[in-house]
Design an enzyme around this catalytic site. Structure first.
Site, mmCIF file in Angstrom:
data_model
loop_
_atom_site.group_PDB
_atom_site.id
_atom_site.type_symbol
_atom_site.label_atom_id
_atom_site.label_comp_id
_atom_site.label_asym_id
_atom_site.label_seq_id
_atom_site.Cartn_x
_atom_site.Cartn_y
_atom_site.Cartn_z
ATOM 1 N N ASN A 198 -63.238 -0.912 22.232
ATOM 2 C CA ASN A 198 -64.437 -0.071 22.387
ATOM 3 C C ASN A 198 -64.104 1.413 22.318
ATOM 4 O OD1 ASN A 198 -63.230 0.445 24.819
ATOM 5 N ND2 ASN A 198 -64.945 -0.213 26.101
ATOM 6 N N LEU A 199 -62.840 1.739 22.062
ATOM 7 C CA LEU A 199 -62.368 3.127 21.914
ATOM 8 C C LEU A 199 -62.546 3.946 23.192
ATOM 9 C CD1 LEU A 199 -63.663 3.958 18.287
ATOM 10 C CD2 LEU A 199 -61.407 3.134 18.963
ATOM 11 N N SER A 200 -62.659 3.269 24.341
ATOM 12 C CA SER A 200 -62.830 4.036 25.587
ATOM 13 C C SER A 200 -61.545 4.769 25.952
ATOM 14 C CB SER A 200 -63.265 3.115 26.738
ATOM 15 O OG SER A 200 -62.283 2.118 26.964
ATOM 16 N N PHE A 255 -55.388 -7.236 25.640
ATOM 17 C CA PHE A 255 -54.910 -5.961 26.199
ATOM 18 C C PHE A 255 -56.050 -5.169 26.835
ATOM 19 C CE2 PHE A 255 -52.190 -6.688 22.421
ATOM 20 C CZ PHE A 255 -50.940 -6.609 22.994
ATOM 21 N N LYS A 315 -55.755 -7.352 38.107
ATOM 22 C CA LYS A 315 -54.723 -8.135 37.404
ATOM 23 C C LYS A 315 -54.461 -9.452 38.151
ATOM 24 C CE LYS A 315 -53.965 -5.389 33.999
ATOM 25 N NZ LYS A 315 -54.479 -5.750 32.689
ATOM 26 N N SER A 333 -49.151 -7.165 34.934
ATOM 27 C CA SER A 333 -48.330 -6.008 35.290
ATOM 28 C C SER A 333 -47.432 -6.338 36.471
ATOM 29 C CB SER A 333 -49.273 -4.871 35.671
ATOM 30 O OG SER A 333 -48.585 -3.848 36.326
ATOM 31 N N ALA A 334 -46.321 -5.628 36.542
ATOM 32 C CA ALA A 334 -45.426 -5.751 37.702
ATOM 33 C C ALA A 334 -46.142 -5.344 38.982
ATOM 34 C CB ALA A 334 -44.205 -4.867 37.501
ATOM 35 N N TYR A 393 -56.994 -1.575 40.716
ATOM 36 C CA TYR A 393 -56.451 -1.934 39.399
ATOM 37 C C TYR A 393 -55.558 -3.172 39.529
ATOM 38 C CZ TYR A 393 -53.026 -2.027 35.627
ATOM 39 O OH TYR A 393 -52.185 -2.445 34.628
ATOM 40 N N TYR A 414 -45.813 -6.914 32.554
ATOM 41 C CA TYR A 414 -45.051 -5.791 32.006
ATOM 42 C C TYR A 414 -44.467 -4.944 33.129
ATOM 43 C CZ TYR A 414 -48.535 -6.420 28.165
ATOM 44 O OH TYR A 414 -49.375 -6.901 27.195
HETATM 45 P P1 NAD Z 1 -54.518 1.516 26.724
HETATM 46 O O1 NAD Z 1 -55.564 2.134 27.573
HETATM 47 O O2 NAD Z 1 -53.755 2.405 25.809
HETATM 48 O O3 NAD Z 1 -55.145 0.318 25.855
HETATM 49 C C1 NAD Z 1 -56.217 -0.470 26.330
HETATM 50 C C2 NAD Z 1 -57.269 -0.508 25.217
HETATM 51 O O4 NAD Z 1 -58.367 -1.315 25.647
HETATM 52 C C3 NAD Z 1 -57.836 0.870 24.874
HETATM 53 O O5 NAD Z 1 -57.737 1.086 23.484
HETATM 54 C C4 NAD Z 1 -59.294 0.802 25.334
HETATM 55 O O6 NAD Z 1 -60.143 1.580 24.510
HETATM 56 C C5 NAD Z 1 -59.584 -0.693 25.261
HETATM 57 N N1 NAD Z 1 -60.614 -1.194 26.182
HETATM 58 C C6 NAD Z 1 -60.711 -0.992 27.515
HETATM 59 N N2 NAD Z 1 -61.774 -1.649 27.998
HETATM 60 C C7 NAD Z 1 -62.369 -2.297 26.954
HETATM 61 C C8 NAD Z 1 -63.508 -3.131 26.820
HETATM 62 N N3 NAD Z 1 -64.287 -3.426 27.866
HETATM 63 N N4 NAD Z 1 -63.816 -3.606 25.596
HETATM 64 C C9 NAD Z 1 -63.055 -3.292 24.525
HETATM 65 N N5 NAD Z 1 -61.967 -2.508 24.586
HETATM 66 C C10 NAD Z 1 -61.613 -2.010 25.794
HETATM 67 O O7 NAD Z 1 -53.515 0.736 27.700
HETATM 68 P P2 NAD Z 1 -52.113 0.085 27.389
HETATM 69 O O8 NAD Z 1 -51.080 0.909 28.071
HETATM 70 O O9 NAD Z 1 -51.988 -0.224 25.961
HETATM 71 O O10 NAD Z 1 -52.262 -1.252 28.231
HETATM 72 C C11 NAD Z 1 -52.711 -2.461 27.659
HETATM 73 C C12 NAD Z 1 -52.867 -3.501 28.751
HETATM 74 O O11 NAD Z 1 -51.616 -3.648 29.420
HETATM 75 C C13 NAD Z 1 -53.872 -3.128 29.842
HETATM 76 O O12 NAD Z 1 -54.558 -4.306 30.231
HETATM 77 C C14 NAD Z 1 -53.003 -2.619 30.975
HETATM 78 O O13 NAD Z 1 -53.605 -2.796 32.233
HETATM 79 C C15 NAD Z 1 -51.778 -3.475 30.821
HETATM 80 N N6 NAD Z 1 -50.552 -2.850 31.367
HETATM 81 C C16 NAD Z 1 -50.178 -1.611 30.934
HETATM 82 C C17 NAD Z 1 -49.021 -1.012 31.461
HETATM 83 C C18 NAD Z 1 -48.577 0.361 31.010
HETATM 84 O O14 NAD Z 1 -47.689 0.929 31.648
HETATM 85 N N7 NAD Z 1 -49.117 0.935 29.945
HETATM 86 C C19 NAD Z 1 -48.273 -1.688 32.432
HETATM 87 C C20 NAD Z 1 -48.689 -2.953 32.842
HETATM 88 C C21 NAD Z 1 -49.832 -3.541 32.292
HETATM 89 C C1 UD1 Z 2 -47.599 2.962 37.729
HETATM 90 C C2 UD1 Z 2 -48.594 2.234 38.591
HETATM 91 C C3 UD1 Z 2 -48.540 0.751 38.235
HETATM 92 C C4 UD1 Z 2 -48.827 0.563 36.748
HETATM 93 C C5 UD1 Z 2 -47.813 1.389 35.948
HETATM 94 C C6 UD1 Z 2 -48.108 1.352 34.487
HETATM 95 C C7 UD1 Z 2 -48.806 3.518 40.671
HETATM 96 C C8 UD1 Z 2 -48.511 3.563 42.130
HETATM 97 N N1 UD1 Z 2 -48.293 2.451 39.994
HETATM 98 O O1 UD1 Z 2 -46.297 2.448 37.986
HETATM 99 O O2 UD1 Z 2 -49.506 0.055 38.985
HETATM 100 O O3 UD1 Z 2 -48.704 -0.806 36.391
HETATM 101 O O4 UD1 Z 2 -47.880 2.764 36.366
HETATM 102 O O5 UD1 Z 2 -49.287 2.000 34.174
HETATM 103 O O6 UD1 Z 2 -49.478 4.385 40.138
HETATM 104 N N2 UD1 Z 2 -43.034 9.972 38.936
HETATM 105 C C9 UD1 Z 2 -42.705 11.285 39.241
HETATM 106 N N3 UD1 Z 2 -43.500 12.269 38.764
HETATM 107 C C10 UD1 Z 2 -44.616 12.040 37.995
HETATM 108 C C11 UD1 Z 2 -44.942 10.697 37.677
HETATM 109 C C12 UD1 Z 2 -44.129 9.682 38.183
HETATM 110 O O7 UD1 Z 2 -41.721 11.534 39.930
HETATM 111 O O8 UD1 Z 2 -45.314 12.999 37.603
HETATM 112 C C13 UD1 Z 2 -42.159 8.884 39.427
HETATM 113 C C14 UD1 Z 2 -42.856 7.866 40.325
HETATM 114 O O9 UD1 Z 2 -42.764 8.269 41.666
HETATM 115 C C15 UD1 Z 2 -42.039 6.594 40.018
HETATM 116 C C16 UD1 Z 2 -41.609 6.763 38.551
HETATM 117 O O10 UD1 Z 2 -41.725 8.168 38.284
HETATM 118 O O11 UD1 Z 2 -40.878 6.549 40.803
HETATM 119 C C17 UD1 Z 2 -42.493 6.008 37.563
HETATM 120 O O12 UD1 Z 2 -43.859 6.350 37.800
HETATM 121 P P1 UD1 Z 2 -45.032 5.883 36.823
HETATM 122 O O13 UD1 Z 2 -44.666 6.181 35.433
HETATM 123 O O14 UD1 Z 2 -46.310 6.458 37.344
HETATM 124 O O15 UD1 Z 2 -45.036 4.305 36.965
HETATM 125 P P2 UD1 Z 2 -45.118 3.392 38.297
HETATM 126 O O16 UD1 Z 2 -45.451 4.181 39.484
HETATM 127 O O17 UD1 Z 2 -43.874 2.568 38.335
#
Ligand code: NAD
Ligand code: UD1
Length: 334
Positions: A32-34, A80, A152, A124-125, A148, A176
């Protein structure tokens, strides 16, 4: 196989689209490009040389989405789509519950209607809450510390209940750890809206002078250098885990759960210093208070994914920080 990627224009979805195509799959994207831009579609075409079918659709719109699924009849779906900012989820819990849960329920209902029985889900972890020890194995107790994370966890439970009720349904849940970095081309990468919450996008913005300095959240954790330790994984390695999961689903194993990390923990200062050294740039930082909700250490045991999926991370920390830098460079008008 035909693979439909919900949220496929986002950070992880776009890298997975590339890997799927490179492994001979046909890709259809619904987003949905949000939290993504339509320009990513052009970049995917440039990288793969393929036209990818794209539908702008919100998964919360059941009528529209179910028609797309019925028309496309994918062999597998990778889900995703979802909202992912922890802080925002605390401010706007209803928006998170609505978007993440309704989209998943709609997806399952639409899949059932067109007999599509193979799903891969982005977990997610964060579902491990505050783990008692590291490395984390898949059988650790689960909990959530914010809305959030709770979405999950709830979705994992919904998938478990649904799989028990539908023996033809196969689902691979991938938990992840911390994806960072970008595709080698520099054409796709992580491009968060506004001020980033996560470490790597914040570092790259500071390196290019878009933000003044990095705040390192806490230096008094019980870790080798006192800063938080995480399991950073190159987004292209994470993308490849999905291709392996597609293969696994064809074995009709029902529900399977895997951690996807490298099994190695790096501290915030490891990341900052490796970034500075390899990219030959300055990243000004200061140590500040801990961020509420953060834990000291979080890294995966990746043994199960290695044994059962054949997963092995190819990229090291240097690759992660240089690709993140190159992506930002390409997207910055210097
Ligand atoms: P992202 O925001 O870049 O990608 C998610 C995509 O989903 C976006 O393009 C957004 O526009 C689309 N979207 C959201 N809601 C929607 C809806 N209702 N209908 C259609 N499209 C929708 O995020 P990402 O980092 O690519 O993450 C992908 C998935 O992995 C997510 O579910 C996220 O929670 C999970 N995840 C991400 C991380 C991370 O660190 N990036 C870590 C653990 C889990
Ligand atoms: C965060 C989310 C987690 C999510 C993941 C991926 C929280 C508490 N957890 O994980 O739920 O699945 O992102 O989206 O938000 N840090 C700094 N300075 C910054 C940013 C981060 O020191 O400006 C540190 C944090 O304290 C942490 C590490 O960097 O120790 C990684 O942080 P971040 O990238 O936000 O990921 P998580 O906290 O592991």
């Amino acid at each position: 196989m035909k693979i439909l990627l919900t949220g496929g224009l986002g950070y992880i979805g776009s890298h997975t689209a590339v890997d799927c195509i490179e492994n001979g799959h046909e890709v259809v994207i619904v987003d949905n490009l949000s939290n993504s831009k339509i320009e990513v579609l052009g970049s995917l075409k440039q990288i793969t040389g393929k036209n990818i079918k794209f539908y702008k659709c919100d998964l919360c719109d059941f009528n529209k989405f179910s028609k797309i699924l019925k028309k496309e009849k994918p062999d597998q779906v990778i889900h995703f789509a979802g909202l992912k900012a922890v802080g925002e989820s605390v401010q706007k819990p209803l928006m998170y519950y609505n978007n993440n849960l309704v989209s998943t329920l709609n997806l399952l209902k639409a899949m059932e209607l067109c007999d599509c029985n193979n799903l891969i889900f982005s977990s997610s972890a964060t579902v491990y809450g505050e783990p008692k020890s590291v490395p984390i194995t898949e059988d650790f107790p689960l909990s959530a510390t914010n809305p959030y994370g709770r979405t999950k966890l709830m979705i994992e439970e919904i998938l478990g209940d649904y799989q028990k009720a539908n023996k033809y349904f196969n689902v691979v849940i991938l938990r992840y750890f911390n994806p960072i970095g970008a595709h080698d081309s520099g054409l796709i990468g992580e491009d968060p809206n506004g001020i980033p919450n996560n470490l790597m996008p914040y570092i790259t913005k500071v390196a290019f002078g878009k933000l003044k300095q990095l705040s390192v959240f806490g230096s008094d954790y019980n870790t080798p250098d006192g800063t938080g330790v995480r399991d950073y994984i190159h987004v292209c390695d994470l993308a490849h885990a999905h291709v392996l999961a597609i293969n696994k689903n064809t074995e009709n194993k029902g529900l399977l759960i895997y951690n996807v990390g490298t099994g190695k923990g790096y501290s915030v200062l490891d990341i900052v210093n490796t970034f500075i050294k390899n990219n030959k740039v300055d990243v000004p930082y200061k140590i500040v208070e801990r961020r509420p909700g953060d834990i000291a250490e979080c890294y995966a045991s990746s043994k199960k994914a290695s044994k059962e999926l054949g997963f092995k991370a190819k990229y090291n920390l240097k690759d992660m920080v240089t690709s993140a830098y190159n992506y930002e460079k390409k997207h910055t008008n210097l």
